[in-house]
Design an enzyme around this catalytic site. Structure first.
Site, PDB file in Angstrom:
ATOM      1  N   SER A  92      33.036  57.740 -14.093  1.00  0.00           N
ATOM      2  CA  SER A  92      34.192  57.114 -14.725  1.00  0.00           C
ATOM      3  C   SER A  92      34.629  55.867 -13.967  1.00  0.00           C
ATOM      4  O   SER A  92      35.372  55.045 -14.509  1.00  0.00           O
ATOM      5  CB  SER A  92      35.356  58.108 -14.796  1.00  0.00           C
ATOM      6  OG  SER A  92      35.739  58.516 -13.496  1.00  0.00           O
ATOM      7  N   GLU A 121      40.962  54.234  -6.128  1.00  0.00           N
ATOM      8  CA  GLU A 121      40.525  53.166  -7.035  1.00  0.00           C
ATOM      9  C   GLU A 121      41.291  51.869  -6.792  1.00  0.00           C
ATOM     10  O   GLU A 121      40.786  50.775  -7.060  1.00  0.00           O
ATOM     11  CB  GLU A 121      40.703  53.615  -8.489  1.00  0.00           C
ATOM     12  CG  GLU A 121      39.769  54.728  -8.927  1.00  0.00           C
ATOM     13  CD  GLU A 121      38.498  54.226  -9.576  1.00  0.00           C
ATOM     14  OE1 GLU A 121      38.525  53.152 -10.208  1.00  0.00           O
ATOM     15  OE2 GLU A 121      37.459  54.910  -9.459  1.00  0.00           O
TER      16      GLU A 121
END
Length: 277
Positions: free
Chosen positions: A13, A160
């Site tokens: 992802s 992230e």
């Protein structure tokens, strides 16, 4: 007619799958690889089963279209929520000569060898933990093993955003570890059931006793892939062996190139791929 040599597809992802790719490429450097990160729709951890399945299938089919006969879901959430349906319902009907593998089963097959107390902790996204996939899979191989799970919803967003060295990360590390250890005092092995989490190992060690083993998945998945290719020459024979690596992202390619260096030793020059949704 010369056979077109194809690549192993690796999907995540976002960036986390690069920790798995790093181990695979180190163990099997001769093969060609295509890595695809669905950064535009990351993180997957809080999405519904149906949404994760649709996103994962779209990305897997994109990798198939690039000529990958084998795709590794280097994402625990995708492995938990999408892999079985893809393997059982999509591949036989649409892609009988393609294969899709995940990261949960290879880990479940070996985790029993890392614990003496027979109690292991699993740290993962909400999606992975709520799926109960690890408890089920580990139970198949080690029915006497106690599995204690803890979701860590803030870890992936912080990683992230390159904030995994911030004080805020320490706060959430202690919060989730305290919650995990409160559930069982005899945990002696903790599985990092998200491919982003290896970046946190230095910090995690600061808050855990030395007798607790931290288990990352990269080398486990790489070893499993070596075994798989040995057992499936019909797949292995299709693979190109020029050692080429290509990177694609559904998100911002410049951001991907910059952040990817945190996860992979490879120089990354990704290409942007627009997805339908």
């Amino acid at each position: 007619m010369e056979t077109v040599k194809q690549s192993i597809g690796i999907f995540d992802s976002g960036y986390g799958g690069l920790t798995v790719f790093k181990s695979i490429a180190a163990k099997l450097p001769q093969y060609n690889y295509i890595y695809f990160g669905d950064n535009a729709r990351a993180p997957y951890g809080d999405h519904s089963f149906e949404t994760v399945y649709q996103y994962t299938l779209e990305c897997v089919e994109w990798l198939f279209a690039q000529g990958c006969p084998l795709v590794i879901l280097a994402c625990n959430t995708a492995s938990a929520k999408a892999l079985r349906t893809i393997q059982q319902k999509i591949l036989p009907l649409k892609y009988p000569d393609r294969r899709v593998l995940g990261v949960i089963r290879p880990t479940a097959e070996v985790i029993g060898g890392f614990t003496k107390s027979n109690t292991v902790g699993v740290l993962g996204t909400r999606g992975t933990v709520n799926s109960n996939s690890y408890s089920i899979e580990i139970g198949h191989f080690f029915p006497d093993l106690k599995v204690v799970q803890q979701s860590c919803p803030m870890w992936v967003p912080l990683i992230e955003n390159n904030e995994h060295n911030s004080p805020g990360m320490d706060y959430f590390i202690t919060e989730y570890l305290d919650e995990l250890m409160a559930k069982a005092t005899d945990i002696d092995c903790i599985l990092l059931a998200c491919t982003h989490y290896p970046l946190l190992i230095p910090k995690l060690k600061n808050y855990l006793s030395e007798n607790i083993t931290l288990l990352a998945q990269g080398d486990i998945v790489a070893d499993s892939l070596v075994d798989y290719l040995d057992r499936h020459p019909e797949i292995e024979s299709k693979l190109g062996k020029e050692g080429e690596c290509k990177f694609y992202t559904s998100g911002d390619r410049e951001k991907f190139n910059t952040n990817a260096s945190l996860f992979s030793e490879h120089e990354v020059n990704a290409v942007h791929v627009p997805l339908k949704s």
